[in-house]
Design a protein around this motif. Structure first.
Motif, mmCIF file in Angstrom:
data_model
loop_
_atom_site.group_PDB
_atom_site.id
_atom_site.type_symbol
_atom_site.label_atom_id
_atom_site.label_comp_id
_atom_site.label_asym_id
_atom_site.label_seq_id
_atom_site.Cartn_x
_atom_site.Cartn_y
_atom_site.Cartn_z
ATOM 1 N N ARG A 83 -78.461 -51.420 58.006
ATOM 2 C CA ARG A 83 -79.736 -50.592 58.607
ATOM 3 C C ARG A 83 -79.172 -49.487 57.770
ATOM 4 O O ARG A 83 -77.611 -48.684 57.331
ATOM 5 N N GLN A 84 -79.847 -48.721 56.322
ATOM 6 C CA GLN A 84 -79.259 -47.447 56.157
ATOM 7 C C GLN A 84 -79.336 -46.440 56.833
ATOM 8 O O GLN A 84 -80.310 -45.785 57.612
ATOM 9 N N LEU A 85 -78.069 -45.327 56.441
ATOM 10 C CA LEU A 85 -78.501 -43.816 57.461
ATOM 11 C C LEU A 85 -78.252 -42.928 56.226
ATOM 12 O O LEU A 85 -77.823 -43.194 55.311
ATOM 13 N N SER A 86 -79.148 -42.286 57.054
ATOM 14 C CA SER A 86 -79.250 -40.988 56.016
ATOM 15 C C SER A 86 -78.655 -39.825 56.676
ATOM 16 O O SER A 86 -77.654 -40.415 58.315
ATOM 17 N N ALA A 87 -78.553 -38.889 55.831
ATOM 18 C CA ALA A 87 -77.460 -37.098 56.227
ATOM 19 C C ALA A 87 -77.082 -37.264 57.357
ATOM 20 O O ALA A 87 -75.971 -36.954 58.258
ATOM 21 N N GLU A 88 -78.914 -37.277 57.998
ATOM 22 C CA GLU A 88 -78.508 -36.213 59.922
ATOM 23 C C GLU A 88 -78.487 -37.563 60.295
ATOM 24 O O GLU A 88 -77.654 -37.149 61.088
ATOM 25 N N ASP A 89 -77.989 -38.334 59.948
ATOM 26 C CA ASP A 89 -78.089 -39.576 61.105
ATOM 27 C C ASP A 89 -76.610 -39.546 60.991
ATOM 28 O O ASP A 89 -76.133 -39.823 62.031
#
Length: 46
Positions: free
Chosen positions: A15-21
């Motif tokens: 899973r690729q995490l975004s900066a917000e995550d």
């Protein structure tokens, strides 16, 4: 005689995490750590 075989394929993707995550997970970890510290301070062994 009947032989029924079910084939199941499972695909796992990283899973690729975004900066917000990432920020949300860090905040959640900080809150969990604070709660754990509070619990330890209440339930000290005598």
């Amino acid at each position: 005689m009947t032989l029924n075989i079910l084939f199941l394929t499972v695909t796992i993707k990283k899973r690729q995490l975004s900066a917000e995550d990432v920020v949300r997970e860090q905040l959640a970890k900080k809150i969990i750590d604070q709660n754990r510290d509070r619990q330890f301070s209440i339930y000290r062994p005598f």
